[in-house]
Motif scaffolding. Structure first.
Motif, short mmCIF file in Angstrom:
data_model
loop_
_atom_site.label_atom_id
_atom_site.label_comp_id
_atom_site.label_asym_id
_atom_site.label_seq_id
_atom_site.Cartn_x
_atom_site.Cartn_y
_atom_site.Cartn_z
N GLY A 126 0.91 -1.40 0.08
CA GLY A 126 0.41 0.05 0.19
C GLY A 126 1.13 1.01 0.29
O GLY A 126 0.70 2.32 0.11
N MET A 145 5.52 5.28 2.82
CA MET A 145 4.51 4.63 2.56
C MET A 145 2.98 5.51 3.44
O MET A 145 2.15 5.10 2.90
CB MET A 145 5.27 3.18 3.53
CG MET A 145 5.92 2.87 3.52
SD MET A 145 5.36 1.37 2.61
CE MET A 145 3.75 0.61 3.57
N THR A 146 3.39 6.47 4.18
CA THR A 146 1.74 7.29 4.54
C THR A 146 1.67 7.83 3.35
O THR A 146 -0.34 8.23 3.50
CB THR A 146 3.21 8.29 5.16
OG1 THR A 146 3.30 7.62 6.40
CG2 THR A 146 1.93 9.17 5.60
N LEU A 149 -0.61 5.01 1.55
CA LEU A 149 -2.17 4.50 3.25
C LEU A 149 -2.92 5.70 3.07
O LEU A 149 -3.63 5.39 3.55
CB LEU A 149 -1.14 4.04 4.34
CG LEU A 149 -0.32 2.95 3.64
CD1 LEU A 149 0.67 2.56 5.15
CD2 LEU A 149 -0.90 1.57 3.65
N ARG A 150 -2.49 6.61 2.81
CA ARG A 150 -3.65 7.83 3.53
C ARG A 150 -4.61 7.59 2.22
O ARG A 150 -5.32 8.71 2.13
CB ARG A 150 -2.93 9.19 3.19
CG ARG A 150 -3.70 10.27 3.45
CD ARG A 150 -1.93 11.74 3.64
NE ARG A 150 -3.51 12.64 3.40
CZ ARG A 150 -2.25 14.27 3.80
NH1 ARG A 150 -1.73 13.83 3.65
NH2 ARG A 150 -3.70 15.22 4.35
N LEU A 152 -4.80 5.38 0.17
CA LEU A 152 -6.12 3.54 0.20
C LEU A 152 -7.28 4.48 1.61
O LEU A 152 -8.49 4.37 1.33
CB LEU A 152 -5.49 2.70 0.37
CG LEU A 152 -4.61 2.52 -0.28
CD1 LEU A 152 -4.27 1.21 0.58
CD2 LEU A 152 -5.18 2.04 -1.86
N LYS A 153 -6.67 5.19 2.51
CA LYS A 153 -7.29 5.46 3.90
C LYS A 153 -9.15 6.63 2.78
O LYS A 153 -9.74 6.82 3.50
CB LYS A 153 -7.00 6.30 4.72
CG LYS A 153 -8.09 6.60 6.28
CD LYS A 153 -8.82 5.51 6.51
CE LYS A 153 -9.42 5.87 8.04
NZ LYS A 153 -9.70 5.01 8.74
N LYS A 161 -7.18 -0.74 4.35
CA LYS A 161 -6.02 -1.09 4.89
C LYS A 161 -5.44 -1.94 5.07
O LYS A 161 -6.06 -3.34 4.62
CB LYS A 161 -6.37 -0.60 6.35
CG LYS A 161 -5.61 -1.34 7.41
CD LYS A 161 -5.20 -0.73 8.83
CE LYS A 161 -4.23 -1.07 9.86
NZ LYS A 161 -3.48 -2.89 9.77
N SER A 937 2.08 4.72 10.36
CA SER A 937 1.81 4.60 8.71
C SER A 937 0.58 6.44 9.10
O SER A 937 0.68 6.32 8.23
CB SER A 937 1.41 4.54 7.89
OG SER A 937 0.64 2.79 8.99
N ASN A 939 -2.29 5.94 9.66
CA ASN A 939 -3.93 5.27 8.46
C ASN A 939 -5.01 4.43 9.56
O ASN A 939 -5.76 4.23 9.08
CB ASN A 939 -3.30 4.51 7.37
CG ASN A 939 -3.13 2.94 7.61
OD1 ASN A 939 -2.15 3.48 8.71
ND2 ASN A 939 -2.59 2.39 6.81
#
Length: 994
Positions: A126, A145-146, A149-150, A152-153, A161, A937, A939
């Motif tokens: 992710g 990664m942040t 993943l942000r 996706l969130k 997630k 991360s 999220n």
């Protein structure tokens, strides 16, 4: 897009709002007890640049280079998932997915959300990319990664997630990376590449899946289940159904001569049972896909459907059950198996896939790009911090933001980007993207600084410019103006002292922010500087002066050309003494003394003045001749693989003298050495600094002799090191290395040098029981200790052969001028007593990767009256063992804050203890009204995190969950940090009262 796809589009879009989410573990398909469950995982591995650029891969351009188009993969996979609720797919690289997502209609987005909610489209990893694990810094890993993943969130909520880290292609695996993803809330990590002997031992001992104790400091918090894949990351042999594969399809018409169902089922069962003999539970995973596969997804799914149908038709006989699944569902089923798992403590470096093929060259490959990535990461942190500060300044509307640079930095962490294993034109593309992102951030930083220095709105804000070539004494503004200002911003939350070096044509006086004169040192630029900058600048002098900067703040210094008289004499070049010694010469400051041999000019010894302990040190440069293959193996040295033709390197000391020149001044003392026409070095001791700076300039590496060369610097001391040395993991943890040894398996010494090379991301050291010599690096490199008391680091490579690992060209960078890449870099050498070593290298490491940012502006009369010359974003410094890792703007006007204890357990008697500090009242521009603690991360709220727990062999009873940090009290906002702990918060804030 198929007719079925369009039909289902309207149906599922209509129902998407009312269907309960069944993602995650609760949506896993049923398995069959008492049978061998074969989890078929449809997947694609999409490099964010490698043989083609990221754009070319997405659109399917330049298919003569590699036939790959990511947009078509996602188009056809989604269509297939719609047609059958049993089908599954996993996706990894959000840099690609986000681009595809932004092109879709609202109806398609609703459909995809439904697939995600039902767990049929699952994201793994992710991040913005699948990052490298050797040459990436932990700060940049967390950031990339942040970003992913942000996304996706924000678009998929909790069902976006990922639960599994999926590092199937990086070339070795880091303990620090495992620790980071554990702190992000992942339950498992799967990968494909591990040393061929390591894999053979794991197959024999049934340890392909274990629990990784990824951080001695963090304990259970960083424990992570991992699995090494059996068939690399492709399908088992004979079962690839992509358009690019040649394996037989499932031909199930019994009236045809080519009917093969029975044979295919029997082979599938045989392979499944063989893999199960190694893994030892009633679950195994087959990865059904590979690089850029599924551009014609029906081919895959049609054959997988048949395979599942016919395998399961015979399960009463075979006891094998095949099913569509995901890595997360596979992990969940393993977790329910009543088994105690063995543990691993070290890492998976170096990686070799054959006896003479150690993938240790990429630790250094493309050193220019590696340096640019590290420097850009530094500037990105500055940009994010000032973006926060600027959001609270009245009447400032920022025209740019940090988002572009965040995403381009995310792309640069890819395992074929900063690793240096891409084609040359792709490397150029990465650098260009970083340059574009930097330009956006330069505008932002200039706007914010302009507003911060402004006292009166009636006086226009100054414009700030940046000099990207300061390291080679190029800056048009400082060369072409008699008066100018230098503004230094410190991104560290404690006071920092450093030395500024600017190119000039004559002498200048420097006035500090308080109006007092600053001691300066004027000297000639080195011959190495003239060589590397060529026609990009011609400043004959450089001016040095020391600055002490407030935490998270700036100071402005005013430079004025001297016009003669008393001021000129006070700041004149006569303060600097330059000479060529003809006997042994010692330079020193308050902490170190270095002695140089009078005849050779080489470093001879180093003394720590605190302990009065000395060591003999000979430092020189060498090259390993790159192998083009020999009688043992045809393996060549290339972008991935380091294979020297001869195990003993050639000394680049010319045998007579390096032409030592000593320059002494009130700010620094330096020694200049010339080893070869293309290799020079300057060694500096700064006033009141603990380290010695070794600045080397290497290139163009000569190849007229048709010999590839791999350049190292080597420090030979009399420290008794017993075959042991230490390297860092991603700028954070320290791992012990023992020459010719592996902790988990029997090492086969086929390549004595390259087999002992390890990634050095920020530091390496050798030590005896009293003294330690640490070398800090300014970028990721590879290195080793090939004999006791010795430490070598590879700094540049130029090979003439391709190592046949896919890139298809030699690592022969020609540079801007076409004759070979010239690289300038620094090593920062500490020589301290063992008990003081961690404090020295931890704090210096923070200063190096979060160095002050310098900007320049045209001088305005009465500057100190019209403008602010000093300002800080915080009311006080943080403790020295606390590092403010992240300060960036977040959703809905919130702010993301990360703080870490940057010391490991037992490293330092004081600084390795738990530390507390208060966030309340810390920041001047804003007040924190609420603080929500998140996973690393950012999220998921930390309170909601529920990781799987594993029974392990080193625990006499089932392992209890890791204890979560004590909540931060709202009254004081006091944060406590254990050694190596990082805590992440989303802060709700309001404007502070003036």
């Amino acid at each position: 897009m198929s007719v079925h796809f369009l039909a289902f589009l309207s149906i599922l879009a209509f129902s998407s709002g009312g269907v309960l989410a069944t993602c995650g573990y609760k949506g896993c398909p049923a398995t069959v007890p008492g049978m061998l469950n074969v989890h078929l995982v449809p997947h694609t591995h999409d490099d964010v640049g490698w043989l083609k650029t990221v754009d070319q891969y997405y659109y399917g351009d330049k298919n003569k280079i590699q036939n790959a188009g990511v947009q078509y993969i996602l188009d056809t996979v989604i269509a297939e998932l719609v047609e059958d609720p049993a089908k599954r797919f996993i996706y990894v690289e959000i840099a690609f997915f986000s681009r595809w997502w932004n092109e879709q209609t609202d109806k398609t987005k609703a459909l995809v959300k439904q697939l995600v909610n039902e767990g049929r489209l699952e994201f793994v990893n992710g991040g913005w990319c699948m990052n490298d694990e050797a040459s990436t810094h932990y700060n940049a890993i967390i950031d990339q990664m942040t970003v992913g993943l942000r996304f996706l969130k924000e678009n998929f909520g909790d069902c976006g997630k990922p639960l599994t880290a999926w590092q199937i292609d990086p070339f070795g695996h880091s303990r620090e990376y495992a620790s980071l993803v554990a702190q992000m809330g992942f339950d498992s990590l799967y990968f494909a590449r591990l040393d061929y002997l390591d894999k053979a031992e794991r197959i024999k001992t049934h340890t392909m899946e274990r629990v990784w104790h990824a951080s001695p400091s963090l304990g259970k918090t960083a424990d992570l289940f991992f699995g090494a894949l059996y068939y690399h990351y492709g399908p088992p042999p004979g079962f690839c159904y992509d358009v690019y594969c040649a394996d037989p399809p499932i031909m199930d018409d019994p009236n045809l001569f080519d009917y093969n169902v029975d044979e295919r089922v029997a082979e599938f069962v045989r392979l499944a049972q063989g893999q199960n003999d190694v893994y030892g539970t009633n679950h195994i995973m087959f990865t059904m896909g590979s690089d850029f596969q599924y551009s014609n997804a029906p081919m895959w799914y049609k054959n997988l459907d048949k395979l599942i149908k016919y395998v399961n038709a015979k399960q009463n006989e075979t006891k094998v059950h095949a099913l569509y699944s995901t890595p997360s569902c596979y992990t969940y089923n393993l977790n329910k198996v009543p088994k105690r798992w063995s543990i691993k403590n070290d890492d998976f470096f170096p990686y070799a896939d054959e006896p003479h093929a150690f993938w240790t060259g990429y630790f250094t490959s493309r050193p220019g790009l590696k340096g640019y990535v590290r420097e850009t990461n530094n500037f990105l942190q500055v940009c994010k911090q000032l973006e926060v500060w600027g959001s609270f300044l009245p009447n400032l509307k920022l025209q740019t933001n940090s988002n572009i640079l965040r995403k381009f930095m995310g792309v640069a962490q890819h395992h074929d980007a900063v690793s240096g294993t891409e084609k040359q034109n792709v490397s150029d593309d990465y650098a260009e993207r970083l340059s574009i992102g930097r330009a956006e951030c330069k505008e932002l930083v200039s706007d914010v600084l302009g507003k911060l220095v402004q006292k009166n709105s009636s006086v226009p804000s100054p414009q700030f410019v940046f000099c990207d070539y300061l390291n080679i004494s190029v800056c048009p503004l400082t060369v072409n103006n008699k008066q100018f200002t230098i503004t230094a911003y410190n991104p560290i939350a404690r006071q920092v002292t450093t030395v500024v070096r600017i190119p000039v044509t004559s002498n200048y006086s420097i006035t500090g922010p308080s109006g007092k004169p600053v001691t300066t040192q004027l000297q000639d630029v080195s011959e190495g500087t003239k060589q590397v900058r060529r026609n990009r600048g011609s400043a004959p002098k450089e001016l040095l002066f020391q600055v002490t900067l407030p935490p998270l703040g700036f100071q402005t210094y005013i430079a004025e050309a001297s016009q003669g008289g008393v001021k000129a004499r006070r700041h004149s070049q006569s303060q600097t003494e330059a000479f060529k010694p003809n006997a042994d010469t010692t330079i020193e400051n308050q902490f170190l003394s270095l002695t140089f041999d009078g005849s050779t000019g080489l470093l001879k010894s180093m003394t720590d003045k605190k302990s009065q302990k000395s060591t003999s040190v000979r430092q020189s440069f060498y090259w390993y001749t790159s192998s083009m293959g020999d009688l043992k193996s045809s393996q060549k040295s290339g972008a991935y693989i380091f294979r020297p033709l001869i195990q003993t390197p050639t000394d680049l000391f010319n045998g007579t003298s390096v032409g030592l020149t000593v320059i002494k001044g009130p700010v620094a003392t330096e020694v200049r050495q010339q080893f070869q026409p293309w290799l020079s070095q300057v060694i500096r001791l700064y006033n009141n600094r603990e380290f010695a700076e070794f600045e080397w300039t290497v290139g163009p590496i000569p190849i007229k002799d048709r010999v590839g060369k791999e350049i190292i610097t080597r420090f030979d001391t009399d420290l008794q090191t017993n075959s042991t040395f230490y390297t860092d993991a991603n700028g954070r943890q320290i791992l012990q290395r023992i020459r010719d040894h592996r902790f988990d398996w029997q090492y086969n010494n086929t390549e004595p040098v390259s087999g002992n090379y390890y990634p050095i991301n920020s530091r390496a050291f050798i030590t005896d029981d009293k003294m330690q010599m640490t070398v800090m690096t300014d970028r990721s490199q590879g290195g080793s200790s090939m004999k006791d008391g010795s430490l070598e680091i590879m700094i540049h490579r130029r090979t003439l052969g391709d190592d046949h690992r896919g890139v298809g060209e030699p690592l022969n960078e020609t540079g801007q001028f076409g004759d070979g890449l010239i690289v300038r870099g620094q090593h920062f050498v500490l020589f301290t007593s063992v008990d003081k070593a961690a404090a020295a290298h931890r704090l210096l490491g923070e200063e190096l990767y979060m160095a002050p940012s310098l900007s320049f502006s045209q001088w305005v009369p009465d500057w100190a009256t019209k403008f602010n010359t000093m300002k800080s974003m915080v009311s006080r410094s943080l403790p020295s063992n606390v590092h403010l890792l992240t300060l960036e703007s977040w959703t809905n006007g919130n702010i993301l804050i990360r703080a870490e204890n940057q010391f490991a357990i037992d490293e330092d008697p004081v600084l390795s203890q738990k530390v507390k500090f208060q966030l309340k009242g810390l920041f001047e521009p804003f007040v924190i009204t609420n603080l929500e603690e998140m996973t690393l991360s950012a999220n998921e709220p930390l309170a909601d995190e529920k990781r799987l727990q594993w029974n392990v062999t080193d625990s006499p009873s089932p392992t209890p969950p890791a204890v979560k940090p004590v909540p931060v009290p709202p009254s004081t906002l006091t944060v406590s940090l254990n050694p190596m702990e990082i805590r992440t918060f989303i802060a709700t804030v309001k404007q502070a009262k003036n």
